[in-house]
Design a protein around this motif. Structure first.
Motif, short mmCIF file in Angstrom:
data_model
loop_
_atom_site.label_atom_id
_atom_site.label_comp_id
_atom_site.label_asym_id
_atom_site.label_seq_id
_atom_site.Cartn_x
_atom_site.Cartn_y
_atom_site.Cartn_z
N GLU A 60 0.83 -1.21 0.00
CA GLU A 60 0.00 0.00 0.00
C GLU A 60 0.87 1.26 0.00
OE1 GLU A 60 -3.99 1.74 0.28
OE2 GLU A 60 -3.13 -0.14 -0.39
N GLY A 61 1.86 1.30 0.88
CA GLY A 61 2.75 2.45 0.93
C GLY A 61 3.60 2.58 -0.31
N GLN A 62 4.05 1.47 -0.85
CA GLN A 62 4.84 1.48 -2.08
C GLN A 62 3.99 1.96 -3.26
OE1 GLN A 62 5.89 -2.65 -1.71
NE2 GLN A 62 6.77 -2.18 0.29
N PHE A 63 2.73 1.57 -3.27
CA PHE A 63 1.78 2.06 -4.27
C PHE A 63 1.68 3.58 -4.21
CE2 PHE A 63 -2.45 3.51 -5.35
CZ PHE A 63 -2.84 2.78 -6.46
N VAL A 64 1.51 4.13 -3.01
CA VAL A 64 1.35 5.57 -2.83
C VAL A 64 2.62 6.31 -3.25
CG1 VAL A 64 1.05 7.40 -1.11
CG2 VAL A 64 -0.40 5.36 -1.04
N MET A 65 3.78 5.78 -2.89
CA MET A 65 5.03 6.46 -3.23
C MET A 65 5.29 6.41 -4.74
SD MET A 65 5.87 7.80 -0.50
CE MET A 65 7.39 8.55 -1.09
N GLY A 66 4.94 5.29 -5.38
CA GLY A 66 5.06 5.21 -6.83
C GLY A 66 4.15 6.21 -7.51
N MET A 67 2.95 6.36 -6.98
CA MET A 67 1.99 7.33 -7.50
C MET A 67 2.53 8.75 -7.36
SD MET A 67 -2.06 7.48 -6.46
CE MET A 67 -1.69 7.56 -4.72
#
Length: 359
Positions: free
Chosen positions: A87-94
């Motif tokens: 979830e956090g990696q998703f947000v940082m990629g975004m």
């Protein structure tokens, strides 16, 4: 031909299918108990998913990020790690993709869009590598660090959007430049403006890359060996710490790509969010449904994403609360996880087949 039939009638192929059927049946019982018509509800569900070109396109759009977050969680599982931080990696990629998409001007699409994808993927990977480093160098359990990093990513991304990217009088960033967009205009127009994008193709390719890395390379063998038995890997001369960090980095890249494509292909901006989108957590369920296998993850994402998108059809078409679909999904996951129940249901079938072989 007989070999193909045996593959599709083997326990490994039949058990998940039976688990899905049992989950749907349990969901039907819940609907009946609540006074709803399960036949009408499931009819509305599938009509919502396949009822029009727009619905088909939007179903594919909903499935795409789940493929990538499912691959992220599955890759970590395959290497002996538990990545709760997709979830956090998703947000940082975004966030990385948004920054490049908004701030950089004057580049052609062939450079700008790939640059935004690469930066977002790398930031997602580095976010995962933080947990890998803490696990390798300090012995900190990755479950704890990835959960904490999920919250840090939310607040950090909000700070970045608020400070550098915020459009005045809005609670979102500026729109990304057209040169960074990954939407497929002609296909979207053909499917009544469904939000289709190149990320779907890349998600399928990511599943292929997942397989090639883990089962066709020396590095993949080392990653799996460390996951199976750290002591044996050390005895064989493998750098365990390096492989842990590398596994979390690759896992983070997959999740980061999911966030990248949501920005560049779907919304074209990033909001100041009160909470995380949830795709990373759904990826855990998708990984479980797919048995941490890349093909299984793709199929699990199709099921999970299709049911999630179709839940609105149950609400409008049969007046069934959309929460019911979560019960159905949870039931499917339950039956997949408790293979003993599924095997018990299939005992008569397998027993009959064994007798036929003996005779």
């Amino acid at each position: 031909m007989n070999k193909i039939v045996r593959v599709f009638t083997s326990e490994s192929a039949v058990n998940p299918l039976v688990a899905i059927v049992l989950g749907l049946l349990f969901g039907a019982l819940v609907m009946l108990a609540g006074g709803y018509n399960p036949i009408a509800a499931y009819g509305s569900l599938f009509s919502r998913i396949l009822g029009s070109p727009y619905d088909i396109g939007e179903s594919i759009r909903a499935i795409t990020p789940l493929i990538l977050t499912g691959l992220s969680v599955a890759f970590a599982f395959r290497t002996g790690l538990f990545n709760i931080g997709a979830e956090g990696q998703f947000v940082m990629g975004m966030t990385g993709a948004t920054f490049i998409g908004v701030k950089i001007h004057g580049l052609p699409w062939i450079i700008h869009a790939p640059l935004a994808v690469i930066v977002g993927a790398l930031i997602g990977g580095l976010w995962g590598a933080i947990a890998g480093y803490l696990k390798a160098k300090r012995g900190v359990n990755e479950v704890i660090t990835t959960i904490m990093l999920n919250w840090i990513s939310l607040f950090l991304s909000n700070y970045i959007v608020n400070t550098f990217l915020l459009e005045p009088k809005q609670q979102r960033s500026y729109m990304i430049q057209d040169s960074a967009s990954l939407s497929i205009g002609w296909l979207s127009d053909a499917m009544n403006h469904a939000r289709l994008h190149w990320g779907t193709l890349i998600a399928i390719l990511a599943a292929v890359v997942f397989y090639l890395i883990l089962w066709k390379t020396k590095q993949g063998y080392e990653l799996r060996a460390v996951g199976h038995n750290i002591d044996a890997a050390k005895y064989a001369g493998m750098n365990v710490n390096k492989n842990i960090i590398k596994a979390m980095f690759i896992s983070g890249v997959f999740a980061g790509l999911a966030g990248v494509f949501e920005v560049l292909g779907v919304f074209h901006y990033q909001v100041v969010a009160a909470g995380t989108p949830g795709y990373g957590f759904d990826g855990i369920a998708v990984s479980l449904l797919g048995a941490n296998n890349p093909i299984g993850v793709v199929l699990g994402a199709v099921l999970f994403g299709g049911l999630s998108y179709g839940s609105a059809g149950m609400s409008f078409g049969a007046d069934v609360p959309p929460e019911i679909i979560r019960i159905v999904i949870g039931s499917v996951i339950f039956f997949v996880a408790t293979q003993g129940i599924v095997k018990w249901v299939l005992i008569p079938f397998y027993g009959k087949r064994k007798k036929e072989r003996a005779s």
